[in-house]
Design a protein around this motif. Structure first.
Motif, PDB file in Angstrom:
ATOM      1  N   ASN A  63       0.819  -1.216   0.000  1.00  0.00           N
ATOM      2  CA  ASN A  63       0.000   0.000   0.000  1.00  0.00           C
ATOM      3  C   ASN A  63       0.851   1.264   0.000  1.00  0.00           C
ATOM      4  O   ASN A  63       0.411   2.306  -0.490  1.00  0.00           O
ATOM      5  CB  ASN A  63      -0.919  -0.006   1.227  1.00  0.00           C
ATOM      6  CG  ASN A  63      -1.948   1.095   1.198  1.00  0.00           C
ATOM      7  OD1 ASN A  63      -2.648   1.285   0.201  1.00  0.00           O
ATOM      8  ND2 ASN A  63      -2.065   1.841   2.294  1.00  0.00           N
ATOM      9  N   GLU A  71      -5.182   2.354   7.205  1.00  0.00           N
ATOM     10  CA  GLU A  71      -4.914   3.279   6.097  1.00  0.00           C
ATOM     11  C   GLU A  71      -5.277   2.701   4.737  1.00  0.00           C
ATOM     12  O   GLU A  71      -5.077   3.353   3.715  1.00  0.00           O
ATOM     13  CB  GLU A  71      -3.434   3.673   6.109  1.00  0.00           C
ATOM     14  CG  GLU A  71      -3.016   4.464   7.343  1.00  0.00           C
ATOM     15  CD  GLU A  71      -1.579   4.937   7.238  1.00  0.00           C
ATOM     16  OE1 GLU A  71      -1.343   5.928   6.528  1.00  0.00           O
ATOM     17  OE2 GLU A  71      -0.701   4.316   7.856  1.00  0.00           O
ATOM     18  N   ILE A  72      -5.780   1.483   4.704  1.00  0.00           N
ATOM     19  CA  ILE A  72      -6.090   0.831   3.431  1.00  0.00           C
ATOM     20  C   ILE A  72      -7.582   0.960   3.138  1.00  0.00           C
ATOM     21  O   ILE A  72      -8.423   0.632   3.973  1.00  0.00           O
ATOM     22  CB  ILE A  72      -5.677  -0.649   3.464  1.00  0.00           C
ATOM     23  CG1 ILE A  72      -4.152  -0.752   3.625  1.00  0.00           C
ATOM     24  CG2 ILE A  72      -6.132  -1.363   2.197  1.00  0.00           C
ATOM     25  CD1 ILE A  72      -3.640  -2.168   3.775  1.00  0.00           C
ATOM     26  N   GLU A  73      -7.896   1.442   1.950  1.00  0.00           N
ATOM     27  CA  GLU A  73      -9.286   1.575   1.532  1.00  0.00           C
ATOM     28  C   GLU A  73      -9.749   0.277   0.866  1.00  0.00           C
ATOM     29  O   GLU A  73      -8.968  -0.418   0.208  1.00  0.00           O
ATOM     30  CB  GLU A  73      -9.440   2.744   0.563  1.00  0.00           C
ATOM     31  CG  GLU A  73      -9.080   4.104   1.158  1.00  0.00           C
ATOM     32  CD  GLU A  73      -9.921   4.475   2.358  1.00  0.00           C
ATOM     33  OE1 GLU A  73     -11.112   4.076   2.407  1.00  0.00           O
ATOM     34  OE2 GLU A  73      -9.401   5.156   3.259  1.00  0.00           O
ATOM     35  N   LEU A  74     -11.027  -0.020   1.015  1.00  0.00           N
ATOM     36  CA  LEU A  74     -11.586  -1.263   0.510  1.00  0.00           C
ATOM     37  C   LEU A  74     -11.336  -1.432  -0.986  1.00  0.00           C
ATOM     38  O   LEU A  74     -10.985  -2.519  -1.457  1.00  0.00           O
ATOM     39  CB  LEU A  74     -13.090  -1.307   0.807  1.00  0.00           C
ATOM     40  CG  LEU A  74     -13.762  -2.675   0.763  1.00  0.00           C
ATOM     41  CD1 LEU A  74     -13.123  -3.630   1.760  1.00  0.00           C
ATOM     42  CD2 LEU A  74     -15.246  -2.524   1.055  1.00  0.00           C
ATOM     43  N   ASP A 116      -8.943  -0.481  -2.732  1.00  0.00           N
ATOM     44  CA  ASP A 116      -7.536  -0.693  -3.076  1.00  0.00           C
ATOM     45  C   ASP A 116      -7.016  -2.070  -2.681  1.00  0.00           C
ATOM     46  O   ASP A 116      -5.950  -2.482  -3.144  1.00  0.00           O
ATOM     47  CB  ASP A 116      -6.662   0.372  -2.387  1.00  0.00           C
ATOM     48  CG  ASP A 116      -6.989   1.782  -2.841  1.00  0.00           C
ATOM     49  OD1 ASP A 116      -7.345   1.947  -4.025  1.00  0.00           O
ATOM     50  OD2 ASP A 116      -6.893   2.716  -2.018  1.00  0.00           O
ATOM     51  N   TYR A 152     -10.725  -8.003   3.870  1.00  0.00           N
ATOM     52  CA  TYR A 152     -11.839  -7.320   3.213  1.00  0.00           C
ATOM     53  C   TYR A 152     -12.964  -7.058   4.216  1.00  0.00           C
ATOM     54  O   TYR A 152     -13.480  -5.934   4.319  1.00  0.00           O
ATOM     55  CB  TYR A 152     -12.339  -8.164   2.049  1.00  0.00           C
ATOM     56  CG  TYR A 152     -13.480  -7.547   1.266  1.00  0.00           C
ATOM     57  CD1 TYR A 152     -13.235  -6.755   0.151  1.00  0.00           C
ATOM     58  CD2 TYR A 152     -14.808  -7.754   1.657  1.00  0.00           C
ATOM     59  CE1 TYR A 152     -14.281  -6.190  -0.568  1.00  0.00           C
ATOM     60  CE2 TYR A 152     -15.854  -7.189   0.948  1.00  0.00           C
ATOM     61  CZ  TYR A 152     -15.584  -6.411  -0.155  1.00  0.00           C
ATOM     62  OH  TYR A 152     -16.617  -5.836  -0.856  1.00  0.00           O
ATOM     63  N   ILE A 189     -11.928  -4.411   6.870  1.00  0.00           N
ATOM     64  CA  ILE A 189     -11.949  -3.033   6.382  1.00  0.00           C
ATOM     65  C   ILE A 189     -13.390  -2.572   6.152  1.00  0.00           C
ATOM     66  O   ILE A 189     -13.754  -1.440   6.471  1.00  0.00           O
ATOM     67  CB  ILE A 189     -11.124  -2.914   5.079  1.00  0.00           C
ATOM     68  CG1 ILE A 189      -9.637  -3.177   5.374  1.00  0.00           C
ATOM     69  CG2 ILE A 189     -11.290  -1.523   4.455  1.00  0.00           C
ATOM     70  CD1 ILE A 189      -8.783  -3.308   4.127  1.00  0.00           C
ATOM     71  N   ARG A 190     -14.222  -3.462   5.614  1.00  0.00           N
ATOM     72  CA  ARG A 190     -15.632  -3.113   5.344  1.00  0.00           C
ATOM     73  C   ARG A 190     -16.377  -2.749   6.618  1.00  0.00           C
ATOM     74  O   ARG A 190     -17.243  -1.867   6.630  1.00  0.00           O
ATOM     75  CB  ARG A 190     -16.319  -4.282   4.638  1.00  0.00           C
ATOM     76  CG  ARG A 190     -17.754  -4.010   4.221  1.00  0.00           C
ATOM     77  CD  ARG A 190     -18.289  -5.143   3.358  1.00  0.00           C
ATOM     78  NE  ARG A 190     -18.168  -6.436   4.024  1.00  0.00           N
ATOM     79  CZ  ARG A 190     -19.047  -6.923   4.888  1.00  0.00           C
ATOM     80  NH1 ARG A 190     -20.135  -6.212   5.199  1.00  0.00           N
ATOM     81  NH2 ARG A 190     -18.875  -8.111   5.445  1.00  0.00           N
ATOM     82  N   ARG A 231     -15.013  -1.519   9.301  1.00  0.00           N
ATOM     83  CA  ARG A 231     -14.308  -0.488  10.057  1.00  0.00           C
ATOM     84  C   ARG A 231     -15.175   0.747  10.228  1.00  0.00           C
ATOM     85  O   ARG A 231     -15.833   1.202   9.286  1.00  0.00           O
ATOM     86  CB  ARG A 231     -13.018  -0.126   9.309  1.00  0.00           C
ATOM     87  CG  ARG A 231     -12.110   0.868   9.998  1.00  0.00           C
ATOM     88  CD  ARG A 231     -10.812   0.995   9.193  1.00  0.00           C
ATOM     89  NE  ARG A 231     -11.073   1.544   7.864  1.00  0.00           N
ATOM     90  CZ  ARG A 231     -10.250   1.374   6.824  1.00  0.00           C
ATOM     91  NH1 ARG A 231      -9.162   0.654   6.944  1.00  0.00           N
ATOM     92  NH2 ARG A 231     -10.525   1.919   5.650  1.00  0.00           N
ATOM     93  N   PRO A 235     -15.999   4.648  10.478  1.00  0.00           N
ATOM     94  CA  PRO A 235     -15.392   5.829   9.849  1.00  0.00           C
ATOM     95  C   PRO A 235     -14.542   6.604  10.838  1.00  0.00           C
ATOM     96  O   PRO A 235     -14.897   6.728  12.020  1.00  0.00           O
ATOM     97  CB  PRO A 235     -16.606   6.657   9.396  1.00  0.00           C
ATOM     98  CG  PRO A 235     -17.736   5.701   9.366  1.00  0.00           C
ATOM     99  CD  PRO A 235     -17.474   4.682  10.414  1.00  0.00           C
ATOM    100  N   LYS A 255      -9.980  12.363  10.373  1.00  0.00           N
ATOM    101  CA  LYS A 255      -9.195  12.632   9.174  1.00  0.00           C
ATOM    102  C   LYS A 255      -9.768  13.793   8.383  1.00  0.00           C
ATOM    103  O   LYS A 255      -9.093  14.401   7.572  1.00  0.00           O
ATOM    104  CB  LYS A 255      -9.167  11.384   8.288  1.00  0.00           C
ATOM    105  CG  LYS A 255      -8.402  10.216   8.887  1.00  0.00           C
ATOM    106  CD  LYS A 255      -8.438   9.028   7.944  1.00  0.00           C
ATOM    107  CE  LYS A 255      -7.696   7.835   8.547  1.00  0.00           C
ATOM    108  NZ  LYS A 255      -7.749   6.653   7.646  1.00  0.00           N
TER     109      LYS A 255
END
Length: 298
Positions: free
Chosen positions: A102, A228-231, A233, A284, A287-288, A290, A292, A296
């Protein structure tokens, strides 16, 4: 204004290396207002009347950064994972690999404590080594007789790179670095048998010149939360998936529940390792689900 690199941060001071000398500095007063924090590895503009009283005036653009450990501009990540004590875990290894992917950081895997395992366990680890090497990672799995050569080969990656050692506590990062460069006298700690993990032995991040590069010994940690990883990506961070995803029926396939997914087909065939896909699905879902992080957006 001179431009140097922060090679150590300790007790509010930043130690900037410039033209063969190190300058003790503090950060500019308005960094906090600008939500900026200098990190070890940062290239900076600084002013200094002498070596003990400098000021970091500006941070130059970073190519990447890690939160844990707090370090910037990393070229190479050596993921140190143990064969036993603590036991080898593909899930934890893949967490480190995904984090490095990442950030655009090259990854090398080094497996320690092979002297503590039997032949059957070694053969099992050899299969893991072969798979990870087949998807582009360099993996060191040295026996006792091979350790000296393996360490020499590992050091060959350091030249012209900023290298970070990472891996769970107790995996043997500091022990490995002590072997690479005994004069560092890095502290090591025995495994806490009651907790099944090691104690944190490294207190701050420092860049150390080694083999024509810079190496950081960093605190070990036993989990990465993938914050820090978006779904969207995640699928791009598994090289074995990226190699074949153009063959999926649907463009943008996320290899989860879509029909005609080439990745799932190859998992069923055994070409893509089932544990890699299981780890992907776990990440997956993690992260899903997680929550918000509204901080940020402030």
């Amino acid at each position: 204004m001179p431009q140097g690199q922060i090679r150590k941060a300790l007790s509010g001071f930043y130690y900037v290396y410039y033209q063969g000398e190190t300058y003790q500095t503090r950060g500019r007063g308005n960094f906090r207002n600008r939500n900026l924090t200098p990190l070890v590895g940062d290239f900076v503009e600084f002013e200094s009347g002498n070596k003990d009283e400098g000021v970091v005036k500006e941070l130059l653009e970073r190519k990447n950064e890690l939160v844990r450990p707090p370090i910037a501009n990393i070229d190479l990540g050596v993921v140190v994972t143990s064969a036993v004590e603590p036991d080898f875990s593909t899930q934890l290894l893949d967490r480190f690999l995904v984090t490095l992917e990442n950030k655009g950081i090259e990854a090398v895997i080094y497996i320690t404590k092979t002297d503590l395992i039997d032949e059957e366990t070694y053969r099992s680890l050899k299969k893991y080594q072969q798979y990870y090497e087949s998807i582009g990672y360099m993996v060191y799995l040295p026996t006792n007789d091979e350790k000296e050569q393996a360490i020499q080969d590992l050091c060959g990656h350091f030249a012209n790179h900023l290298t970070v050692f990472m891996g769970q506590s107790g995996a043997g990062k500091s022990t490995l670095l002590n072997t690479i460069s005994p004069e560092l006298v890095l502290k090591t700690a025995a495994i806490s048998t009651s907790l099944g993990r090691g104690k944190h032995t490294t207190r701050h991040v420092e860049l150390i010149p080694l083999y024509e590069g810079l190496v950081a010994d960093t605190p070990g940690f036993s989990a990465i939360d993938l914050a820090e990883i978006e779904l969207v990506d995640l699928k791009e961070l598994f090289p074995d998936f990226v190699q074949v995803q153009d063959q999926c029926r649907f463009r943008g396939c996320i290899h989860h529940k879509e029909p005609g997914c080439k990745v799932k087909e190859l998992v069923d065939e055994g070409t893509i390792a089932k544990y890699r896909y299981a780890n992907y699905v776990q990440f997956y879902d993690e992260i899903r689900q997680r929550k918000p992080d509204y901080s940020k957006k402030k």
